[in-house]
Design an enzyme around this catalytic site. Sequence first.
Site, short mmCIF file in Angstrom:
data_model
loop_
_atom_site.label_atom_id
_atom_site.label_comp_id
_atom_site.label_asym_id
_atom_site.label_seq_id
_atom_site.Cartn_x
_atom_site.Cartn_y
_atom_site.Cartn_z
N CYS B 84 2.86 0.31 -8.87
CA CYS B 84 2.62 1.65 -8.30
C CYS B 84 3.30 1.80 -6.93
O CYS B 84 4.52 1.80 -6.87
CB CYS B 84 1.12 1.94 -8.25
SG CYS B 84 0.74 3.68 -7.95
N HIS B 194 -0.28 1.29 -14.11
CA HIS B 194 -1.23 0.25 -13.68
C HIS B 194 -1.55 -0.69 -14.83
O HIS B 194 -2.44 -0.40 -15.62
CB HIS B 194 -2.51 0.90 -13.15
CG HIS B 194 -2.32 1.55 -11.83
ND1 HIS B 194 -2.51 0.88 -10.64
CD2 HIS B 194 -1.91 2.79 -11.50
CE1 HIS B 194 -2.24 1.69 -9.63
NE2 HIS B 194 -1.86 2.86 -10.12
N GLU B 196 -3.15 -3.38 -14.79
CA GLU B 196 -4.53 -3.88 -14.66
C GLU B 196 -5.56 -2.89 -15.18
O GLU B 196 -6.74 -3.22 -15.31
CB GLU B 196 -4.82 -4.27 -13.20
CG GLU B 196 -5.09 -3.12 -12.24
CD GLU B 196 -3.86 -2.36 -11.75
OE1 GLU B 196 -2.75 -2.56 -12.29
OE2 GLU B 196 -4.01 -1.55 -10.81
#
Lengths: 254, 214
Positions: B84, B194, B196
Amino acid sequence: MGCAKRIIPCLDVTDGRVVKGVNFLELRDAGDPVEIAQRYNDQGADELTFLDITASSDNRDLILHIIERVAEQIFIPLTVGGGVRKVEDVRRLLNAGADKVSINTTAVLNPQVVEDAASRFGSQCIVVAIDAKKVDNQPFEWEVFTHGGRQSTGLDAVKWAQKMVSLGAGELLVTSMDRDGTKIGFNNPLNKAISDAVDVPLIASGGVGNLQHLVDGVTLGGADAVLAASIFHYGEFTVKQAKEYMREHGLEVR
Amino acid sequence: MSRLQVAIVDYGMGNLRSVANAFKAVAPSISVAVTSDPEQIAQAERVVFPGQGAMPDCIRELDARDLRQAVIMATKQKPFLGICIGLQMLFEHSEEGNVPGLGVYPGQVKRFPSECMIDVNGAKLKVPHMGWSQVHQTQTHALWADIPDQARFYYVHSYYVAPDEVGLTAATTAYPFDFTGAIARDNVFAVQFHPEKSAAAGLQLLDNFVNWKP
């Protein structure tokens, strides 16, 4: 192209348990938050929202522990709301593992918190929740209510939404109080009026009773995401079934 | 102090626990830590440079912790994953706050132009771009192993990178035009989405990073 329309199961949490009410009242137990979160994740939920509806502040820290446990096991975005009063509350929830924090009553009482939290942590993690109800004693159609729907504000929900976005809200969670828990569908005219008035994504909430309601929330209400609780909690539908239905009806889903 | 296998650079912006949790889930036996110690980052085998928030604040906080050189050195030396804002900061300049970035790669960070944000059906596209979008792999790469082309990843951003050099791009996403979703060069891989928070596809990418030998 664009984003898949998100399906967001909502977990109302009090005293460490998931509960569900009708018109914001009459709570019944729906289970353990971590187990329920895991189940929705496995079914393909795009995001999860936890609302801390604990009345007493004594139990407030429970939600932090729940978020920590969920965030260790589940790798989709988590939104947490309920009882956020200060920028410090936002920080604590983010540190516990929330990706976004939803602000409702405090946004009305002290809009500066929205602005300060957005400028400090970024708009992407600030959701403003708007509880709106149809009124006929005002020069506008939908009024904002606070305190879990008990307090009127005199604010026009559409103008309020625009103001919140101008202060830095990155997303809006719009709940129709008339519809919440009724299973007669989202308030699509309300959602459409707000969605058209702002550039940020809108999550429709309140009133889902069947899968067509989810489709209508997107096609008629202009929602970018649809939130539901009871249809999933009590096993009427799985998130997977909801996605299949939305896909069959021409919507882009993950 | 033992040598970390994965150092997650902490410059005080946002929640990095999610990134650490995701690495622990895919590789429970390796040492992973969130750190703001330049020395620990210099010693680590692999470096993850995450981020959320506004770029001017991120750059300021990075410098306040004296981490700029450690990050730039890591991009030249070892497996490096930007996420990001951690992708955006690698470029020369951002429209967000009109600030210079770290300048590892030539190019600009631009805001989604409001006049273009309409899909093929004429519907308005929202900014921030928030949600699960398809990622089209434009290069074969070790970090794409076992991830299908056009898999969906979770994005949340209002700005995107526009590298001067087209060959840097490793993936694109259409919103509504094709923007750079990932870049790859030598030991560096960086993504706008993202991983994660991208469920199975995201965890696979992190697993691939842990095993990557550039």
